[in-house]
Design a protein around this motif. Structure first.
Motif, PDB file in Angstrom:
ATOM      1  N   LEU A 255      -7.710  -8.227   3.049  1.00 38.09           N
ATOM      2  CA  LEU A 255      -8.055  -6.980   3.736  1.00 38.09           C
ATOM      3  C   LEU A 255      -6.936  -6.572   4.691  1.00 38.09           C
ATOM      4  O   LEU A 255      -6.625  -5.385   4.837  1.00 38.09           O
ATOM      5  CB  LEU A 255      -9.380  -7.145   4.488  1.00 38.09           C
ATOM      6  N   HIS A 256      -6.315  -7.581   5.321  1.00 38.45           N
ATOM      7  CA  HIS A 256      -5.193  -7.316   6.224  1.00 38.45           C
ATOM      8  C   HIS A 256      -4.024  -6.715   5.443  1.00 38.45           C
ATOM      9  O   HIS A 256      -3.417  -5.717   5.871  1.00 38.45           O
ATOM     10  CB  HIS A 256      -4.786  -8.631   6.876  1.00 38.45           C
TER      11      HIS A 256
ATOM     12  N   SER B  12      -4.818  -3.146   4.489  1.00 40.31           N
ATOM     13  CA  SER B  12      -4.701  -2.160   5.569  1.00 40.31           C
ATOM     14  C   SER B  12      -3.235  -1.938   5.934  1.00 40.31           C
ATOM     15  O   SER B  12      -2.830  -0.811   6.211  1.00 40.31           O
ATOM     16  CB  SER B  12      -5.533  -2.592   6.785  1.00 40.31           C
ATOM     17  N   ASN B  13      -2.414  -3.004   5.888  1.00 36.20           N
ATOM     18  CA  ASN B  13      -0.978  -2.801   6.128  1.00 36.20           C
ATOM     19  C   ASN B  13      -0.386  -1.859   5.097  1.00 36.20           C
ATOM     20  O   ASN B  13       0.379  -0.939   5.429  1.00 36.20           O
ATOM     21  CB  ASN B  13      -0.225  -4.132   6.033  1.00 36.20           C
TER      22      ASN B  13
ATOM     23  N   ALA C 267      -1.908   0.364   3.382  1.00 32.43           N
ATOM     24  CA  ALA C 267      -2.417   1.717   3.610  1.00 32.43           C
ATOM     25  C   ALA C 267      -1.629   2.411   4.718  1.00 32.43           C
ATOM     26  O   ALA C 267      -1.284   3.594   4.606  1.00 32.43           O
ATOM     27  CB  ALA C 267      -3.899   1.663   3.947  1.00 32.43           C
TER      28      ALA C 267
END
Lengths: 424, 298
Positions: free
Chosen positions: B67-68, B71-72, B74
């Motif tokens: 997930l990290h 998001s990076n 994104a």
């Protein structure tokens, strides 16, 4: 012209091969390739070993291929996964933390050496690390017993002699760091926020690890892990170190005299001794102890590695014989690499040798090898398990937050959650 | 498809001619894609894989590192792609001006970064943005900052460096597409607009951009795909000791996570294949959205 040459070469080659087959020992060079990292240390010891083996086997030729450690590991893993064995070396250096990962993930890739090497001659913990289902796969190499390497001249200027550095805690180390900077203008340490090695040192010094001996995650609720994070967070929040990025910057800081000390494995000796102009200005003390933790010691381990033979290697028989002959029994060889490279081997018989008893002028005449050998015996044993890289990544992800004063409990919860998720 | 006028042998001949290409495509493209799809349902360590059904997909939803990384990725996508597209449009427009001197030189200079080796320029950026690198030295020299900016040590600035690096490398590449497209726009349209008294900015916004729409769509999609696959820069610029994505995983991208899962961590090729299919799905969705946004409204 070129076709004729080729034909000639072919005939010549075929003739050579035939004689080789007929007579066994001709002047045909046998090339054995080794992959390892750190040319000042691993590479240098391997070359020394090859020189000794050549004395009795003149046709032996060792090719040392030097990589950065992370590059070697990813290259090895990628190639083993691909299933093609072309281009793999005959011998490869594997760090102890990763040994079981390779052995269990790639069954059959490494050559068992149990019937060629007398493992009772080696430190038992090194043998155990490379044993899977009754077979042992490694030629045990160096120990990573830790010490605090320091510049005697800087520390003396700040008022600390050898005796003042025995039996200290991490809090005391911070005090020393402040004094050193106040008196000399030099920072005490160089630290890389992306490297979780320090946490590994602290944990093992009190006999704990990311995982229990059964391989279960041992992070949340582990008092030693918490104490290690707390102690290291205090160091990170202090102003006693130069923040660095990457290995070259890290080692460059203390080899250039910019910072005064580093706590690390004994194998750093080779890098430190590569600057002969600093002879007599270095000393080694035991690492600080975790305060208020049961079973805490001044002894720990960082890294340490062993040689493995690839079972696909074209020259694996020669490679095995070479390892068994030199690394397996040559006591004199171990004296030489100890003094020159600081390679503290695992062959127990070698520890009765001259070099292990001598004091070292580079380290201000301290009996450093004897000290390291003593500390080696005091390292609490732990099981590294299979997921050290995963746990390291989880810890490194929290270090910047700890540096900025973040909550240790939050960090532990995040590390625990991440590691649990990664170890499936 | 079949042309009734063609004789049977002619049709056979046609297929024979395309056969080599089709076989190669099948062998080196279609087969690996299907094989990796099959792999994404496998679990296990290293070479000991077994069928795990949807285990990898449920693992995705609980994986904080994934997930990290998502998001990076994104953040890089949302900030960097529009920035680069706008910059490329501006450069293209400026360099399309026939009155500009040294046009050829500027065009080459802006295009040049994208022919440099990814690793070579990454190494250069890493040294430039080091704590005591030339960027900090310059900023301190002109008294813009008093303390060096921790470019590679702070999670925020590390992202900024990566965005600057990929913008530097790819803006010229996109600009070339726009320049080529601008040559194809009939000059008389601009002439008519000028006679009608349309100011320069309005000509750019209401004429140039709509006329370039297909090219903008194309460059946006390839830039999106490129950013989703971002790897070399975060593996080299924001790397420490051979470990990319530093500090504290703040520049960890999906591609880098796939690499870590396969080659750095306990090898888990099944799960790595699952993460790579996330990129495939994302590329599909985002391309669809971009087509939809840019559709012709009649």
């Amino acid at each position: 012209m070129s076709t004729a040459m080729q034909g000639l070469r072919l005939t010549f080659g075929a003739a050579l091969t035939t004689t080789g087959l007929l007579f066994g020992t001709t002047a045909m060079a046998v090339d054995v390739t080794v992959w390892c990292w750190d040319p000042n240390f691993n590479g240098a010891t391997m070359k020394e070993a090859a020189e000794r083996y050549k004395a009795s086997h003149p046709d032996f030729n060792l090719i040392v291929v030097d990589f950065a450690k992370a590059d070697l590991e990813t290259k090895l893993q990628a190639q083993l996964a691909s299933g093609t064995t072309d281009g793999l070396p005959d011998i490869v250096l594997v760090e102890d933390y990763g040994a079981q990962k390779y052995l269990q993930s790639f069954p059959g890739a490494f050559q068992p050496l149990s019937d060629k090497v007398d493992y009772s001659a080696f430190a038992p913990y090194k043998v155990e690390l490379a044993t899977l289902e009754g077979q042992t796969y490694s030629m045990p190499f160096d120990s990573g017993v830790t010490g605090l390497f320091y510049r005697t001249d800087y520390l003396a200027e700040a008022g600390y002699d050898e005796a003042a550095l025995q039996d200290i805690t991490w809090d005391q180390l911070i005090e020393i760091g402040k004094a050193v900077e106040a008196k000399t203008g030099h920072k005490l340490l160089s630290l890389d926020l992306n490297d979780a090695g320090a946490i590994r040192i602290l944990m093992q010094s009190a006999g704990s690890w990311y995982f229990t001996p059964d391989g279960e995650v041992n992070i949340a609720g582990n008092p030693v892990f918490k104490a290690a994070l707390e102690a290291y967070a205090k160091v990170l929040q202090s102003d006693i170190y130069k923040p660095v990025s990457g290995w070259t910057e890290y080692t460059g800081a203390f080899t250039s005299g910019e910072v005064a000390a580093t706590f690390t494995g004994v194998w750093m000796t080779g890098t430190i001794k590569a600057n002969p102009d600093q002879s007599g200005k270095w000393g080694v003390a035991p690492i600080p102890k975790l305060d208020g933790v049961e079973g805490a010691t001044h002894a720990s381990n960082l890294g340490g590695s062993s040689w493995y033979v690839l079972s696909s290697a074209p020259q694996k028989d020669v490679a095995v014989d070479f390892l068994a002959e030199v690394w397996g029994k040559d006591v004199d060889f171990y004296q030489k690499i100890l003094v020159n490279q600081g390679a503290l081997g695992s062959l127990t018989a070698a520890r009765d040798g001259e070099a292990f008893k001598a004091s070292d002028d580079f380290f201000s005449g301290q009996p450093v090898w004897q000290n390291f050998t003593t500390w080696l015996g005091e390292i609490p044993g732990v099981n590294y398990g299979l997921f050290t890289n995963e746990a390291d990544a989880a810890v490194a992800a929290q270090l910047p937050a700890l540096k900025d004063g973040g909550s240790v409990d939050d960090a532990i919860a995040a590390i625990d959650a991440q590691v649990r998720q990664q170890v499936q | 498809m079949a042309n009734p006028d063609l004789r049977r042998t002619d049709r056979l001949n046609g297929w024979l001619f395309v056969m080599p290409a089709l076989v190669l495509l099948g062998l080196f493209m279609v087969f690996p894609i299907l094989w990796s799809l099959w792999m994404s349902f496998q679990t296990g360590r290293g070479m000991t894989l077994k069928f795990g059904g949807f285990a990898n997909i449920s693992r995705l939803t609980q994986d904080p590192v994934f997930l990290h990384a998502l998001s990076n990725t994104a953040v890089f996508l949302v900030v960097q792609v529009p920035l680069m597209i706008i910059l490329a449009l501006i450069f293209a427009n400026v360099l399309n001006n026939p009155n500009l001197k040294f046009r050829g030189f500027f065009r080459t200079a802006i295009f040049l970064p994208c022919v440099t080796s990814l690793v070579a320029y990454s190494v250069l950026f890493k040294s430039m943005f080091a704590n005591d690198g030339v960027i900090n030295a310059f900023l301190e020299g002109v008294h813009l900052i008093s303390e060096p900016i921790p470019w590679l040590a702070s999670p925020f600035w590390a992202k900024v460096v990566i965005i600057m690096a990929i913008t530097w490398r790819w803006t010229g590449y996109n600009m070339i597409f726009y320049l080529a497209a601008l040559q194809n726009i009939d000059r008389s349209i601009y002439e008519a607009a000028r006679i009608d008294g349309v100011p320069a900015w309005a000509r750019f916004v209401y004429l140039t951009i709509p006329l370039l729409k297909p090219v903008i769509l194309f460059t946006t999609i390839i830039s999106t795909i490129g950013t989703l696959q971002l790897f070399d820069e975060v593996m080299n610029i924001t790397a420490s000791g051979g470990v990319g994505g530093t500090p504290s995983d703040s520049t960890l991208t999906l591609s880098l996570y796939i690499y870590n899962l396969s080659f750095r961590f306990m090898p888990n090729f099944g799960y790595a294949a699952t993460v790579s299919y996330v990129i495939v799905v994302l590329v599909g969705i985002l391309s669809f959205v971009q087509f939809w946004v840019a559709r012709d409204r009649k």
